[in-house]
Design a protein around this motif. Structure first.
Motif, PDB file in Angstrom:
ATOM      1  N   LEU A 114      16.040 -26.649  12.464  1.00 38.06           N
ATOM      2  CA  LEU A 114      16.316 -25.285  12.004  1.00 38.06           C
ATOM      3  C   LEU A 114      17.484 -25.265  11.015  1.00 38.06           C
ATOM      4  O   LEU A 114      17.404 -24.637   9.954  1.00 38.06           O
ATOM      5  N   LEU A 115      18.552 -25.962  11.356  1.00 39.81           N
ATOM      6  CA  LEU A 115      19.743 -25.915  10.503  1.00 39.81           C
ATOM      7  C   LEU A 115      19.538 -26.680   9.198  1.00 39.81           C
ATOM      8  O   LEU A 115      20.209 -26.411   8.210  1.00 39.81           O
ATOM      9  N   LYS A 116      18.623 -27.610   9.216  1.00 39.84           N
ATOM     10  CA  LYS A 116      18.327 -28.307   7.975  1.00 39.84           C
ATOM     11  C   LYS A 116      17.562 -27.371   7.038  1.00 39.84           C
ATOM     12  O   LYS A 116      17.814 -27.331   5.833  1.00 39.84           O
ATOM     13  N   GLN A 117      16.671 -26.592   7.607  1.00 33.26           N
ATOM     14  CA  GLN A 117      15.902 -25.630   6.817  1.00 33.26           C
ATOM     15  C   GLN A 117      16.755 -24.465   6.380  1.00 33.26           C
ATOM     16  O   GLN A 117      16.592 -23.925   5.301  1.00 33.26           O
ATOM     17  N   ASN A 118      17.629 -24.072   7.284  1.00 38.95           N
ATOM     18  CA  ASN A 118      18.394 -22.841   7.069  1.00 38.95           C
ATOM     19  C   ASN A 118      19.808 -23.068   7.600  1.00 38.95           C
ATOM     20  O   ASN A 118      20.071 -22.843   8.767  1.00 38.95           O
ATOM     21  N   PRO A 119      20.705 -23.515   6.728  1.00 37.36           N
ATOM     22  CA  PRO A 119      22.038 -23.931   7.191  1.00 37.36           C
ATOM     23  C   PRO A 119      22.861 -22.801   7.803  1.00 37.36           C
ATOM     24  O   PRO A 119      23.776 -23.067   8.579  1.00 37.36           O
ATOM     25  N   SER A 120      22.589 -21.556   7.454  1.00 32.56           N
ATOM     26  CA  SER A 120      23.374 -20.451   8.017  1.00 32.56           C
ATOM     27  C   SER A 120      22.458 -19.381   8.600  1.00 32.56           C
ATOM     28  O   SER A 120      22.362 -18.273   8.078  1.00 32.56           O
TER      29      SER A 120
END
Ligand code: FES
Ligand code: FES
Lengths: 175, 779
Positions: A114-120
């Motif tokens: 998830l954080l790779k796709q959407n860091p924030s």
């Protein structure tokens, strides 16, 4: 009737002969000996078996081993690099994002993706991103906190924690 | 570093590094050389006679080692599953359950045969080939129908379906009701629930032929208990039977009994002379692991118009399932706690346990206390509504205020400050503002509600003075503290952790009590081979009972260390001062010895005359009383009248579990506990088809476990009222959240629906249920 399959697991290539019906999760656990990937359901509901296949989070109970041929698989064992925890792992530890720890590998893999796709991610995006994973111990409160804190750490901030916290397991800060 | 600061500190858990990197050691991670796999063939019928079983096709299948049925096991397993002596004084029927059905199956999921094969795929394949000739018999799924005369019998050799019927009268109930201005009645349900630990059950049995030794790895909360009973039935003495329960992926009460499969795998290992592994799959788990709740309460309350509560009468109807769970009768404790944290003149309770053709119920997080809290907190709100008083004020008027308090049934509440926790919760949620907003929103056609739950619970089971007369047992707890020659400390305990963080929190206690560095303390649990006998972990007992057993051993070690120090300093023992792990002669703190030095000396030459070598102690702790956590939870919801959907806007909790060892762990226990109660209130329900006896919620697709999106943010706070029951001043927190939360949500929903004239809402308050109620109310 077995079939040959070559793939890369945590950076290491390997080749095995497997039955076509062997699920990837069973292959990882029983053939490759990587037992960190767990099984908590038989209907693809729980997400405990989540791994990365070519960088994408996948429930490894819903994939046959032969379908992973030629792919690059990352399991929980391959997430920490050279003895340094992945920020998501560190954040789960800091924020008490696990109790029994059974769901945890799946959550960490899903959160790392998830954080790779959407860091924030916003809270709603975290909820959507992790809705395929179930935890029965934490009520999710500290898992959410851990993902937020990992996001901050990965964006260059210091991992902001819910209480004054120290990096070492041993030093007390309150009281 | 001031070592005395460990108790109360927020310390990251030492359990976590292995768990976050995939190096845990859960049951399915245990693999032995030459290990075979067990698959269990289960009855698909809720009730059926087994006419015959044909195993020939399965035996001939690829990779099959053995196919075993009841007759094979009878030769190896010497007795039935245990049922604890009842907590109910009047136990009517205690039918025996052998781990595998021979001639009659009494619930869907009951084992009828097992297949042992080279791998789990082959075992499952061959299990399909076992042909069982069943004659379906009439089944009774509904507990009220099962009570009717002429009901089908759950098992044909029983006189009726009543497991127990016990009355608990306290006080002059007629006088209390005679004084009443209002008498109100309500039926309150407690649906059946799956505890649903994320790790299912499983075990690996390794019986060594010709040696009568056995190791059983199993996913349990009670390793010593398993050894006692499984070893006993298999004829392996405890000295030769080792039970190991490493990392366990959640228990919640569903892993605190010896299960049929633990007997069957161990016996199969003995028969086949191979290690045997059995891992329950989820669908199997939903059929074959004990379930929670499954109760109905019929309640009648007497009160005055000024809000004074007078008397309470209620009957608990409890769906036992086909056989008693090992601890099913513990849930009768709901009767003794039905008065909650209020002063009643009289309470008359009755509990009837009823057999049905379902899987057994047994404790599930809270076990009897969530039910008690749900009923009394619902009733208080019903009274408040009837007399037009604020629900908080009815509570305030009736709170027990002086401690220790002996309740109607003679149980002694050790300490409490109920009003303080409620006031704090009301302040945290800004109650007046919330009520005002509710009024404004109602004017706009929006339905918000506020629900209270002020609870008290009993935990720290248990003092033998209480459990021995009721159940014939002493639920003490044990520890062994060993200081090694160079000063590191091994602590072995009889409790078991499966998410609670004992390895961290117990080490905090030891570090402070012995005055040694936290990192030098290792906590061991879960392996009967190197821990003293203990009753295990459930009922929020590990700290208040097990923690105290650790304290007791630490004190013995310190006493001996003082003697060693006196000898070293050539002083008298009375002159030795111990300060944060430093031992010195009074007035001379500059010349001190730390525990490691004294430990080293204890293993060497030149000990005082008559002193044994070594520095270690074993202790068993029998608590003088239970401990009584309490608190107040307030939930604010909004119900969409068009869809019946509930959204939780705020969830505020103020809990008091006495002194806190590690606030992070305590909060985590509360989060998880509250989530499970909310989930009972809104989502979960085990459903069987009443006609066919088939389970309708047989997979995780049908049984709703909430995801992150369904859970609100929990706003936690606490008060600290130390327990006078134990030296640590601690109570317990593992179940408090669950005990408190279901009714906070239900009271909030009922409050939200008050404008429709709706006075009571049952669980789970799913949108369809609420939508129908609103529709009916509007009509
Ligand atoms: S094991 Fe549950 S989703 Fe894969
Ligand atoms: S930590 Fe136990 S299931 Fe998530």
């Amino acid at each position: 009737m077995t079939q040959s399959v070559s793939l890369t697991i945590n950076g290491r290539p390997r080749e095995d002969h497997v039955e076509p019906r062997l699920l990837l999760v069973h292959y990882l656990r029983e053939v490759a000996g990587l037992t960190g990937t767990h099984i908590a359901c038989d209907t693809s509901q729980c997400g405990a078996c989540t791994v990365l296949i070519d960088g994408e989070a996948v429930k490894s109970c819903s994939v046959f081993t032969v379908q992973a041929a030629g792919k690059d698989v990352t399991t929980i064992e391959g997430l920490a690099q050279e003895g340094t925890l992945h920020p998501v792992q560190q954040a789960f530890w800091n924020e008490h994002g696990l109790q029994c720890g059974f769901c945890t590998p799946g959550f960490i893999m899903a959160a790392a993706y998830l954080l790779k796709q959407n860091p924030s991610p916003t809270d709603a995006e975290i909820e959507r991103g992790l809705e395929g994973n179930l935890c029965r111990c934490t009520g999710y409160e500290n898992i959410k906190k851990a993902v937020r804190s990992a996001s901050q750490a990965m964006n260059g901030g210091t991992a902001e924690t819910s209480a004054n916290l120290v990096g070492s397991a041993a030093a007390p800060v309150e009281g | 570093m001031a070592v005395t600061s460990m108790i109360g500190a927020r310390i990251q858990r030492r359990e976590d590094p292995k768990l976050i990197t995939g190096h845990g050691n859960f049951i399915d991670d245990v693999n032995l050389v030459n290990m075979a796999h067990m698959s269990v063939v289960r009855s698909p019928h809720a009730h059926a006679r087994i006419r015959s079983i044909d195993t020939s096709a399965a035996l001939a299948a690829k990779g099959v080692v053995a196919v075993l049925i009841a007759a094979d096991f009878k030769a190896v397993i010497g007795g039935p599953l245990p049922v604890t002596n009842s907590f109910v004084p009047d136990k009517k029927q205690v039918p025996e359950q052998f781990p595998i059905a021979a001639t009659e199956a009494a619930y869907a999921g009951e084992p009828v045969a097992v297949v042992i094969a080279e791998d789990r795929y082959l075992a499952d394949d061959a299990a399909q080939l076992v042909v069982v000739d069943y004659e379906p018999l009439p089944a009774v799924m509904d507990l009220e129908k099962a009570m009717e005369p002429g009901s089908p019998l759950v098992k044909s050799d029983r006189p009726d379906n009543i497991g127990w019927d016990a009355a608990f009268p306290a006080g002059d109930i007629d006088a209390a009701f005679a004084e009443a201005d209002v008498v109100l009645k309500q039926r309150i349900g407690q649906q059946r629930l799956f505890p649903t630990a994320m790790e299912t059950r499983g075990c690996v049995a390794d019986y060594i032929p010709y040696d009568n030794r056995c190791t059983l790895w199993t996913s349990t909360q009670v390793p010593h208990f398993i050894r006692l009973f499984v070893g006993g039935a298999l004829g392996v003495p405890e000295s030769q039977f080792r039970v190991v329960s490493h990392d366990v992926g959640g228990g919640f009460g569903a892993k605190l009994r010896p299960y049929p499969e633990e007997y069957l795998a161990t016996a199969a290992s003995k028969i086949t002379e191979r290690p045997v592994k059995w891992i329950e799959d989820r669908t199997e788990s939903l059929q074959a692991t004990t379930q929670g709740r499954g109760q109905i309460f019929d309640v009648e309350v007497a009160a005055k118009r000024d809000g004074t509560l007078l008397g309470l009468k209620f009957t608990q109807l409890l769906d036992i399932g086909a056989y008693h769970g090992v601890f099913s009768a513990f849930q009768v404790v709901a009767c003794l706690l039905g008065g909650g944290c209020y002063d009643f003149k009289a309470i008359h309770a009755r509990s009837i346990g009823v057999f049905t053709n379902r899987m057994s119920t047994d404790p599930y997080r809270g076990a009897g206390r969530p039910e008690a809290t749900h009923l009394i907190e619902r009733i208080v709100d019903i009274v408040a509504r009837e007399i037009g008083m604020d629900p908080a004020e009815v509570r305030r008027k009736n709170f027990i205020t002086t401690f220790p308090h002996t309740n109607n049934f003679g149980l002694v509440y050790d300490s409490g400050e109920y009003e303080r926790s409620m006031d704090r919760a009301m302040a945290n949620i800004d109650y007046p503002a919330l009520r005002k907003r509710q009024e404004e929103l109602r004017a706009k056609g929006r339905y918000t509600g506020i629900g209270f739950s002020t609870y008290v619970e009993i935990c720290g089971v248990g003092p033998s003075s209480a459990t021995a007369p009721a159940a014939g047992i002493a639920l003490v707890e044990s520890s062994m503290v060993r200081v090694h020659p160079s000063g590191s400390v091994t602590v072995s305990v009889g409790t078991h952790a499966h998410g609670q963080g004992h390895e961290t929190t117990f080490a905090q206690i030891v570090a402070d009590t012995l005055g040694v560095p936290y990192d030098s303390v290792e906590i061991r649990h879960g392996d009967t081979g190197d821990t003293p006998f203990g009753y295990g972990t459930y009922g929020s007992r590990s700290l208040a009972v097990g923690g105290m057993a650790i304290m007791a051993s630490c004190h013995k070690v310190v006493d001996k260390a003082k003697k060693l120090a006196a000898h070293a300093f050539e002083a008298s023992e009375e002159d030795i001062v111990v300060d944060q792990g430093r031992y010195f002669v009074r007035g001379n703190p500059g010349e001190a010895k730390v525990l490691a030095e004294l430990a080293f000396a204890s293993y060497g030459a030149g000990l005082p005359e008559g002193m044994e070598h070594g520095l270690e102690a074993v202790s068993y702790f029998d608590p003088p009383n239970f401990v009584w956590p309490f608190g107040c939870h307030i939930c604010a919801v909004e119900v969409d009248p068009e869809t019946g959907a509930v959204s939780i806007d705020r969830y505020v909790a103020v809990d008091d579990c006495g002194n806190v060892i590690n606030p992070m762990v305590v909060d985590g226990q509360l989060h998880g506990g509250i989530a499970q109660g909310i989930s009972q209130a809104l989502f979960e329900e085990v459903q069987y088809d009443d006609e066919t006896g088939q389970m309708l919620t047989g997979t995780m697709l049908d049984y709703l476990i909430p995801t992150m999106a369904e859970m609100p943010h929990f706003e936690l706070d606490r008060t600290v009222t130390p327990s006078p029951t134990n030296e640590l001043g601690v109570k317990g927190v593992g179940e408090a959240g669950t005990i408190a939360s279901s009714i906070a949500v239900i009271n909030a929903i009922t409050d939200a629906l008050a404008p429709f004239g709706i006075k009571h809402v049952e669980m789970p308050a799913r949108p369809d249920r609420l939508w129908s109620m609103i529709k009916e109310a509007r009509a």
